[in-house]
Every structure is written in structure tokens, then in C-alpha cells.
Design an enzyme around this catalytic site. Structure first.
Site, PDB file in Angstrom:
ATOM      1  N   HIS A  12      38.198  44.856  33.010  1.00 50.27           N
ATOM      2  CA  HIS A  12      39.119  45.472  33.956  1.00 50.27           C
ATOM      3  C   HIS A  12      39.794  46.618  33.192  1.00 50.27           C
ATOM      4  O   HIS A  12      39.946  46.536  31.969  1.00 50.27           O
ATOM      5  CB  HIS A  12      40.154  44.415  34.363  1.00 50.27           C
ATOM      6  CG  HIS A  12      41.076  44.816  35.474  1.00 50.27           C
ATOM      7  ND1 HIS A  12      42.139  45.662  35.267  1.00 50.27           N
ATOM      8  CD2 HIS A  12      41.099  44.480  36.780  1.00 50.27           C
ATOM      9  CE1 HIS A  12      42.789  45.812  36.421  1.00 50.27           C
ATOM     10  NE2 HIS A  12      42.178  45.117  37.351  1.00 50.27           N
ATOM     11  N   ASP A  57      41.473  38.568  27.995  1.00 50.43           N
ATOM     12  CA  ASP A  57      42.080  38.766  29.305  1.00 50.43           C
ATOM     13  C   ASP A  57      41.595  37.616  30.187  1.00 50.43           C
ATOM     14  O   ASP A  57      40.433  37.586  30.590  1.00 50.43           O
ATOM     15  CB  ASP A  57      41.632  40.124  29.862  1.00 50.43           C
ATOM     16  CG  ASP A  57      41.995  40.306  31.332  1.00 50.43           C
ATOM     17  OD1 ASP A  57      42.679  39.423  31.898  1.00 50.43           O
ATOM     18  OD2 ASP A  57      41.578  41.322  31.922  1.00 50.43           O
ATOM     19  N   GLN A  72      41.483  36.516  35.382  1.00 53.59           N
ATOM     20  CA  GLN A  72      40.562  36.065  36.420  1.00 53.59           C
ATOM     21  C   GLN A  72      40.031  34.660  36.130  1.00 53.59           C
ATOM     22  O   GLN A  72      39.518  34.006  37.016  1.00 53.59           O
ATOM     23  CB  GLN A  72      39.400  37.065  36.522  1.00 53.59           C
ATOM     24  CG  GLN A  72      38.777  37.151  37.888  1.00 53.59           C
ATOM     25  CD  GLN A  72      39.740  37.705  38.912  1.00 53.59           C
ATOM     26  OE1 GLN A  72      40.176  38.833  38.815  1.00 53.59           O
ATOM     27  NE2 GLN A  72      40.092  36.893  39.891  1.00 53.59           N
ATOM     28  N   LYS A  99      47.481  35.759  40.440  1.00 59.20           N
ATOM     29  CA  LYS A  99      46.068  35.438  40.683  1.00 59.20           C
ATOM     30  C   LYS A  99      45.834  33.933  40.729  1.00 59.20           C
ATOM     31  O   LYS A  99      44.714  33.475  40.888  1.00 59.20           O
ATOM     32  CB  LYS A  99      45.184  36.065  39.603  1.00 59.20           C
ATOM     33  CG  LYS A  99      45.048  37.590  39.754  1.00 59.20           C
ATOM     34  CD  LYS A  99      43.885  38.102  38.952  1.00 59.20           C
ATOM     35  CE  LYS A  99      43.954  39.581  38.706  1.00 59.20           C
ATOM     36  NZ  LYS A  99      43.244  40.359  39.730  1.00 59.20           N
ATOM     37  N   CYS A 130      38.838  48.458  39.661  1.00 57.39           N
ATOM     38  CA  CYS A 130      39.392  48.816  38.352  1.00 57.39           C
ATOM     39  C   CYS A 130      38.373  48.597  37.237  1.00 57.39           C
ATOM     40  O   CYS A 130      38.732  48.182  36.117  1.00 57.39           O
ATOM     41  CB  CYS A 130      40.678  48.036  38.047  1.00 57.39           C
ATOM     42  SG  CYS A 130      41.999  48.413  39.178  1.00 57.39           S
TER      43      CYS A 130
END
Lengths: 148, 414
Positions: free
Chosen positions: B129, B207, B210, B233, B372
Site C-alpha cells: 500500500h 504493515d 489488512q 479495518k 493506493c
């Protein structure tokens, strides 16, 4: 009329599927390309002027993107051909929007006027025609790329 | 992963927790298939947020009156819930942030500016992302370090055979990767990358924005050095996230934001920094949102992350099977068993914006765009894709409505 018919009326689908003035002009007198970073619509416009150096003798575009952006640019080709660069530099977006003839949300409005913005930038660069603030702001937002 | 068998997730029962899913538009509920962008919020989380504001709200770590103590206990209780959620060794290592993006920026600035220079390599992947791509690209440029990207193959998997040649280019100092790709759903081999990063003497930044809603997280098992997540999220409110980092690294870092609460003492001549994690929490934090983040952790933990992972897996497998029936469709990314509940696709000759627009009229909400991830879009050779993503409240019927809507879009633009 259903929602689909309202937004994608037949003439828009026709321009999308059979774009007018599609292609490139080698050795064009004016050229610019731009994209809408939000959705990835891309439009590249080529202009050649007549002997007076002002009349838009020929105009063509290449691009990819949503039906609204591509159909609107196709319609634009028909609107501007044969008119003067000075006149088109001052063309209000309403003239194009009237031609498109459908209600557009703010997001889709950017798709619809991408081609017109690119054309104005091309003329501005080639002829020094004024680029009113509305369009230079758009140019900042839409990211117009190099001259050639 | 779990030894005990989890009960299967009951999405019909779960749907009753989400007000929007009961709303009708033109007599029909909307199939919300954009949970990868942000999930809907259950009543339990909203009740916690409201209850905290109504009965427990004051600024934290300041007042000695009872209400302030209650607020502090709520805020710190949420930190403990987030710690347990990612299986971190200590709450000292859990920093509340505005978002996963801010967590990554914190590491890029506070660690990167002090530790990177010419000859060093900062390595990201093509699946990142922008939030785990742009900060590293920027900090590399600021420090004179070299920026490198691990590319993907045609199936949306990282090409790990390129690692050796990257390592020969300089001192690898940072490796940054998302555990789950937000565009393709690919579950990335973070353990493998972490081992490689550590062999090179690099730090591993994950990261997990997600991944956190989708699968059990364990920073100790992953072996990474930093991991960022975002509440919105995973059924929590927007405006709050968390960064986990190894205490020894966080301790050695300079602060990122400066101001109130992050200090030990302030004098005209000099200021000294507070203890972890407060050194990184300048200013008044999103207190109630952090509390509700804790409630969101409770909510999805009660459902069970193993059960969620299985539910999403079943849905995405069903979706990929049904989508393949649509003529002229291109589906991007790995097979269902290698991905979370995300599927990106394109319809031949129809732009994702037009697809999303037609689907919206059919009461199906998907995302059309570059998500993104512009470098990945370039690799796929497209400007944008359509993306459908699923969560605990998603049901097979919504997949069927998506497919029916796509047939309609195809017909209209044929």
C-alpha cells in the site's frame, strides 16, 4: 428512465464504443496529456493548426479510462474542430457539459472535464493562451504530464 | 494454528450487530463488499464508544479525580487488549497512533532518519500500500539510502529469488512488507522476509493493517521488529491505530511528535523524554477511540480469528469460482488458499468506475480504483481494478448479487 439510461445515455455509449477523432497526430503543433490520479483515467490530445496558426485544423485523442471520460473527450473533438485556439482556450466547461447532457456527481465531473483540461493545457503551452485559475487548479489536481 | 476447534462463524447472526446491513435501499439491503477499505462497525463497539464518552471521559494520565482515573484505566485497558491481540511481550511496546500509516511514518522518521545513509538499502515490495511505500521512498531520498522494490510474479506473489541480488547491492537496513496485500489479498511470506532481513542486519517492518482483521497475529512468531495496525479495518473507529515495536529499538529512538505528555521534564535549557510508550504519544490521544478499539478487539476475538480466516477463505473461494463464470473477466492474484477475503478483477472493455457505478445501482458496493497501490497496477498493466472484499458479515448471497450485477454491466457495455 432508469439510473443506467440517465448516466449512460445512448449517445455516450456510442462515443465510448466508437470514439471520434481517436488516434495521434505525428508532429502535432500542440500536445498534452493528463490523468486523473484518483481513478486512472488518461487522455492525450494532439492539435494541428491551420495556416493562420490559430484555427484548430485537426484534433485527435488517445486515452483509456471510464466511459464518461472517454466519451466526453470524443464529444470534445467534435466540438472544437474548426474553431480557433483563442476561442477554445476560453470555452466554458458548461458547453461540453451541456453536450454530455447528464447529471454528474463531483467525482464523475472530473472524469468528464479531463479532456477539456488537457486540451486547454496543450493550447496554453503551444500558443500561450490564458489558462484561467479554474483550469490551472485542475491541472494541479489532475497532474498534466510533459509536453511531448 | 489453534489446537482447539473453533465454532464456525455464523454470519447471519453477526449481521444483526451492524445497523447498515439492515437498511434497505429501494427495498433491498446493500451488499457491502468494500470491507478492505474500511469495515462497518458493530453496535457493541459503538455502545462502548458512546458509553465511554458519556460516563468515563476525561483526559488521561493527568487528573487525580475519579473520572480521570476511570478514563486512564479504560485507555490503558485498551492498550493491554491490543498487546494481547498481537501477542506482544509488553504493553510498553504498544504505541497508540492515528492509523497504521502514522505508525509506519513514525518508524520511517524516528528510526530511518537516524539510521540510514548512503550505501544503505531500503527494501519494500511491489505489493505495498502507498502507506508502506511512500514513507520509505521519501526517507531513503532524504538520507541518501538506496530504495529497492521486490517485484511480483504474474500470480501476485513476491519474487523472492531476487533477494540475493538485492543483498549484493549494499547494506540492507530496512525491509518493509504488508502481511496481506490490500489489492490482491495475497498473504505474504513475512516470516521468510524477516529471516532474510535479520541475516542482513536489517529491521523488518510489517504493515498488518489488512492482516489484523483477517488472521491471528503473533509478533513473536513473525519475528519482525515493528508492526502497524489500524482500528477502522477491524470493526473499530477511524482515527486510531497501533504500532508495536521491540522495546530496545523504541527505547533507542528519538521521538516522532513532540509536545505534551511525551516528556519527562521540560526546562528552558533542555527537555528529556518520557518512558515507553508515552514518548511516542504526544498530545491528547484519540482516547475514546482507543477505548473502542479495545472493544473491537474484544468483538472480533470473541468471534475468533481462526473462524474469521476460515469464513473469508470460503467466501473468497466461492467468489473466485462464481466470478470465473463471467465471460471476459480477468481475476488478479493468487489462488484462494493463498489469499485473504479480497478479490481484484476487471471486466474486458469496461472501466472499473463504470463497473462500480452499475453495481451501485444494483445495491452492490465495491471499490474501483488503484487501491493506493499504483506500482502494483503498473505491474498488472492496468490503471485500476474492481475489488470486492469480505468480512465477518459477508454472505454468499452477496457474491451472487455481485456476479449478477457484473453480467448486467457486461451486457450494457457490450
Amino acid at each position: 428512465m432508469g439510473e443506467f439510461d440517465q448516466l449512460y445515455r445512448e449517445v455516450i455509449l456510442d462515443h465510448y464504443k466508437n470514439p471520434r477523432g481517436h488516434g495521434a497526430i505525428p508532429d502535432a503543433d500542440a500536445h498534452a496529456e493528463g490523468q486523473n490520479p484518483l481513478c486512472g483515467d488518461e487522455v492525450s490530445i494532439y492539435v494541428s493548426f491551420g495556416d493562420d496558426g490559430d484555427t484548430i485544423d485537426d484534433v485527435k485523442f488517445e486515452g483509456r479510462g471510464c466511459a464518461i471520460s472517454q466519451a466526453a473527450t470524443s464529444m470534445l473533438m467534435e466540438i472544437v474542430k474548426g474553431r480557433s485556439a483563442t476561442e477554445i482556450a476560453a470555452l466554458p466547461k458548461e458547453e461540453l457539459l451541456d453536450e454530455i447532457g447528464i447529471p454528474l456527481t463531483p467525482v464523475r465531473l472530473k472524469c468528464a472535464i479531463l479532456g477539456l483540461g488537457v486540451l486547454k493545457v496543450a493550447l496554453h503551452r503551444a500558443k500561450g493562451t490564458p489558462l484561467p485559475e479554474e483550469w490551472s487548479t485542475l491541472a494541479d489536481e489532475l497532474e498534466f504530464l510533459g509536453n511531448d | 494454528m489453534a489446537v482447539t476447534a473453533q465454532p464456525k462463524l455464523d454470519s447471519q447472526r453477526i449481521r444483526a450487530d451492524f445497523a447498515y446491513l439492515e437498511e434497505l435501499r429501494g427495498g433491498k439491503p446493500v451488499a457491502f463488499l468494500d470491507s478492505a477499505a474500511s469495515t462497518q462497525k458493530p453496535r457493541q463497539v459503538l455502545d462502548a464508544l458512546r458509553g465511554f464518552y458519556e460516563h468515563s471521559y476525561a483526559n488521561v494520565h493527568r487528573g487525580v479525580y475519579q473520572l480521570a482515573e476511570r478514563a486512564t484505566a479504560g485507555y490503558e485497558g485498551a492498550r493491554e487488549k491490543v498487546r494481547a491481540f498481537v501477542n506482544a511481550p509488553s504493553t510498553r511496546e504498544i504505541v497508540f497512533t492515528r492509523s497504521a500509516t502514522e505508525g509506519i511514518n513514525l518508524v520511517a522518521y524516528a528510526w530511518g532518519l537516524a539510521n540510514l545513509g548512503p550505501g544503505d538499502l531500503v527494501v519494500v515490495t511491489e505489493l505495498e500500500h502507498h502507506s508502506n511505500f511512500v514513507p520509505w521512498q521519501y526517507i531513503a531520498r532524504r538520507t541518501g539510502a538506496t530504495f529497492r522494490m521486490i517485484q511480483t510474479d504474474g500470480a501476485g506473489e513476491l519474487q523472492l529469488d531476487a533477494l540475493d541480488s538485492i543483498a549484493r547491492e549494499g547494506n540492507v537496513k530496512v525491509v518493509a512488507n504488508n502481511l496481506v496485500s490490500n489489492s490482491l489479498g495475497t498473504v505474504n511470506p513475512v516470516e521468510h522476509l524477516t529471516a532474510w532481513a535479520h541475516e542482513q542486519g536489517a529491521i523488518m517492518v510489517v504493515d498488518a493493517a489488512q492482516a489484523a482483521p483477517h488472521m491471528p497475529l503473533d509478533v513473536q512468531a513473525l519475528g519482525c521488529d515493528f508492526l502497524a495496525i489500524s482500528a477502522h479495518k477491524m470493526c473499530g473507529p477511524s482515527g486510531v491505530g497501533a504500532l508495536w515495536g521491540r522495546a530496545e529499538l523504541l527505547d533507542a529512538m528519538e521521538p516522532f511528535n513532540l509536545g505534551g505528555h511525551m516528556i519527562r521534564s521540560v526546562r528552558y535549557e533542555d527537555t528529556t523524554w518520557g518512558q515507553l510508550p508515552y514518548k511516542f504519544e504526544a498530545g491528547t490521544q484519540p482516547i475514546a477511540e482507543a477505548f473502542a478499539f479495545g472493544a473491537a478487539v474484544d468483538y472480533i476475538s470473541a468471534i475468533g480469528l481462526d473462524a474469521i480466516e476460515q469464513h473469508e477463505h470460503e467466501l473468497v473461494a466461492y467468489a473466485m469460482e462464481r466470478l470465473a463464470e463471467v465471460e471476459g473477466i480477468s481475476i488478479y492474484g493468487p489462488p484462494p488458499d493463498r489469499r485473504a477475503g479480497i478479490v481484484s478483477f476487471n471486466l474486458e472493455n469496461v472501466h472499473p468506475h463504470d463497473v462500480s457505478q452499475v453495481l451501485d445501482w444494483e445495491n452492490v458496493a465495491i471499490r474501483g480504483g488503484h487501491h493506493c497501490t499504483q506500482p502494483l497496477m503498473k505491474r498488472l498493466g492496468v490503471a485500476a481494478t474492481c475489488r470486492a472484499s469480505f468480512y465477518v458479515y459477508s454472505i454468499p448471497d452477496e457474491v451472487d448479487r455481485l456476479v449478477a450485477g457484473l453480467q448486467k454491466a457486461k451486457q450494457a457495455f457490450a
